[in-house]
Design a protein around this motif. Structure first.
Motif, PDB file in Angstrom:
ATOM      1  N   PRO A  34      -0.335-144.445 -49.620  1.00 42.82           N
ATOM      2  CA  PRO A  34      -1.592-144.710 -48.944  1.00 42.82           C
ATOM      3  C   PRO A  34      -2.513-143.715 -49.301  1.00 42.82           C
ATOM      4  N   LEU A  35      -3.864-143.965 -49.182  1.00 43.56           N
ATOM      5  CA  LEU A  35      -5.103-143.083 -49.246  1.00 43.56           C
ATOM      6  C   LEU A  35      -4.965-141.667 -48.405  1.00 43.56           C
ATOM      7  N   LYS A  36      -5.161-140.647 -49.095  1.00 46.84           N
ATOM      8  CA  LYS A  36      -5.445-139.596 -48.243  1.00 46.84           C
ATOM      9  C   LYS A  36      -6.665-139.702 -47.088  1.00 46.84           C
ATOM     10  N   LYS A  37      -6.149-139.259 -45.948  1.00 42.79           N
ATOM     11  CA  LYS A  37      -7.095-139.225 -44.630  1.00 42.79           C
ATOM     12  C   LYS A  37      -7.268-137.836 -44.083  1.00 42.79           C
ATOM     13  N   TYR A  38      -8.239-137.340 -43.792  1.00 41.92           N
ATOM     14  CA  TYR A  38      -8.665-136.140 -42.959  1.00 41.92           C
ATOM     15  C   TYR A  38      -9.151-136.452 -41.744  1.00 41.92           C
ATOM     16  N   GLU A  39      -8.587-135.752 -40.734  1.00 40.46           N
ATOM     17  CA  GLU A  39      -9.073-135.573 -39.394  1.00 40.46           C
ATOM     18  C   GLU A  39     -10.055-134.377 -39.082  1.00 40.46           C
ATOM     19  N   SER A  40     -11.074-134.514 -39.924  1.00 41.05           N
ATOM     20  CA  SER A  40     -12.002-133.153 -40.178  1.00 41.05           C
ATOM     21  C   SER A  40     -12.989-132.929 -39.122  1.00 41.05           C
ATOM     22  N   GLY A  41     -13.163-133.908 -37.968  1.00 45.33           N
ATOM     23  CA  GLY A  41     -14.276-133.891 -37.185  1.00 45.33           C
ATOM     24  C   GLY A  41     -13.580-133.029 -35.924  1.00 45.33           C
ATOM     25  N   THR A  42     -12.658-132.087 -36.054  1.00 41.55           N
ATOM     26  CA  THR A  42     -11.999-131.395 -35.028  1.00 41.55           C
ATOM     27  C   THR A  42     -12.059-129.796 -35.306  1.00 41.55           C
ATOM     28  N   LYS A  43     -12.246-128.943 -34.431  1.00 40.22           N
ATOM     29  CA  LYS A  43     -12.239-127.456 -34.393  1.00 40.22           C
ATOM     30  C   LYS A  43     -10.834-126.796 -35.022  1.00 40.22           C
ATOM     31  N   ASP A  44      -9.816-127.574 -34.845  1.00 40.14           N
ATOM     32  CA  ASP A  44      -8.466-127.164 -35.177  1.00 40.14           C
ATOM     33  C   ASP A  44      -8.499-127.417 -36.772  1.00 40.14           C
ATOM     34  N   PHE A  45      -9.161-128.288 -37.443  1.00 36.29           N
ATOM     35  CA  PHE A  45      -9.149-128.647 -38.821  1.00 36.29           C
ATOM     36  C   PHE A  45     -10.165-127.435 -39.444  1.00 36.29           C
ATOM     37  N   TRP A  46     -11.029-127.069 -38.901  1.00 34.70           N
ATOM     38  CA  TRP A  46     -11.814-126.143 -39.254  1.00 34.70           C
ATOM     39  C   TRP A  46     -11.392-124.963 -39.452  1.00 34.70           C
ATOM     40  N   THR A  47     -10.804-124.250 -38.354  1.00 28.28           N
ATOM     41  CA  THR A  47     -10.209-123.197 -38.264  1.00 28.28           C
ATOM     42  C   THR A  47      -8.677-123.018 -38.846  1.00 28.28           C
TER      43      THR A  47
END
Length: 419
Positions: free
Chosen positions: A30-43
């Motif tokens: 599968p293609l890599k996908k990132y749930e980057s729209g969350t603060k947990d991802f940023w921090t």
């Protein structure tokens, strides 16, 4: 004999079946996908946060890693013979063993200060009668990529802190802890490394990148701020900026110009990276709604039209990664180079055939009109993906030559001109 032959055929068939299955599994991965729209991802970003959401067309692409110890003197000497320059120009190694070299700044007494990327070092290069000494003067900082020198003090920006080191050139053996003069900055490392450009009033222009490839940025990011290092006051000068790690103030107009890396994971050839100019405070340069001035984002345009935003002065090409830039104000180069913009293009990763890894010259009027670009120096890229070096910053030397920082080879080059 026939039985042995049949067994060989069956064994070969089994091998082909296994190989085919492995290839099919690789293709079905599968293609890599990132749930980057969350603060947990940023921090707490994953180690490969930089990748963004993969596409079938660009599946498997990832940033390459440079040699951890840089290039040897012999490798650098061989490299210099491969660099292509216009007639009359020449290049030489100014300093080696400047690992992960990033932005450069001159001290008043001729010390060249150099930031670094992930190593956390700041270097000082002293010229002792033609022999240059590279000294590590700061260690353990958080990506100290951006530097400035003003009124005897060295300023270093390390993700979320602007630190001032007083009387720096007299204290190279012990700069101390420094003083934090501005820290109203998010702590996200992702696209958090910065660059400093000083204006005539002694204020610093600094970019604030969003912590992902593409998305709706936190309100404190995707902007250019103008910061007063004396008071800690700051203004937001531009919005809609994705990832800028280079800029300079136009000596003709006092306006701030900056390079910008466009989003990844659309295609090898789109969108284009940009050169922008701020003509008035508060301009919006399009991110994440519009790219390269005329390309609505396939997901995040959300009804916006590109005509709503400030277009680039020049589109520089897809995935060339323009970083440090300077207006040429010296007298050594031919007269037609005066006030031209010289841009260090770091080079691609989100592309099957890399481009960039060169110095680009942009000839443009002070109002941003009549822009055209050409290559000043190239040769740091061999074949489709073979980096010899990756230029990332430019600074003017007192004699009118320019110095170029290369974080891949861990070196500083000098480009000069003689009739």
């Amino acid at each position: 004999m026939k039985s042995a032959f049949n067994r060989s055929i069956l064994a070969l068939a089994a091998i082909l079946v296994v190989a085919g299955a492995s290839q099919a599994n690789a293709q079905q991965k599968p293609l890599k996908k990132y749930e980057s729209g969350t603060k947990d991802f940023w921090t707490n970003p994953p180690p490969d946060w930089f990748l963004g959401d993969e596409t079938e067309a660009q599946k498997g692409q990832a940033p390459p890693s440079g040699p951890p110890t840089g290039a040897s003197d012999a490798e650098l000497a061989a490299m210099m013979k491969k660099i292509k320059l216009p007639e009359g120009f020449s290049i030489e190694v100014y300093a080696s063993n400047v690992l992960e070299a990033r932005q450069m700044a001159w001290g008043d007494k001729g010390t060249l200060f150099v930031g670094s990327f992930s190593l956390g070092n700041v270097y000082a290069i002293k010229d002792n009668g033609g022999k240059r000494e590279v000294k590590t003067v700061l260690k353990g900082l958080n990506m100290p990529t951006g530097l400035a020198f003003l009124d005897g003090a060295l300023y270093v920006v390390a993700i979320n802190k602007l630190i001032k080191y007083e009387n720096a050139e007299a204290n190279l053996d012990n700069l101390g802890a420094g003083k934090v003069v501005y820290d109203d900055m998010p702590s996200y490392v992702a696209h958090g490394w910065k660059y400093i450009a000083v204006d005539k009033d002694g204020w610093f222009y600094m970019p604030f990148g969003p912590p992902f490839n593409i998305g709706i940025p936190p309100t404190s990011l995707s902007q250019i701020r103008r910061v007063d290092p004396k008071t800690g006051n700051a203004e937001i000068w531009a919005l809609g900026v994705r990832n800028s790690v280079g800029g300079d103030v136009d000596p003709r107009s006092g306006r701030y110009w900056f390079t910008e890396n466009a989003r990844d994971w659309i295609s090898d050839d789109m969108p284009s990276d940009k050169l922008n100019m701020i003509s008035k405070i508060g301009e919006h340069f399009g991110y994440p709604y519009c790219h390269q001035g005329d390309m609505p984002d396939p997901k995040f345009a959300m009804g916006h039209k590109c005509s709503e935003f400030t277009p680039p002065v020049v589109n520089l090409g897809a995935h060339v990664a323009p970083l440090g830039m300077k207006f040429y104000t010296g007298d050594q180069f031919p007269p037609e180079y005066k006030n031209n913009i010289l841009i260090a293009e770091h080079g691609s990763w989100n592309r099957y055939k890399y481009q960039g890894a060169r110095i680009k010259r942009v000839i443009v009027d002070a109002d941003g009109k009549n822009a055209k670009s050409e290559i000043l120096a190239s040769g740091w890229l061999e074949g489709d993906t073979g980096y010899l070096g990756r230029p990332n910053d430019i600074i003017l030397a007192k004699d009118g030559s320019i110095l170029v920082a290369d974080d891949w080879a861990g070196a500083i080059y000098r480009i000069s001109y003689k009739k």
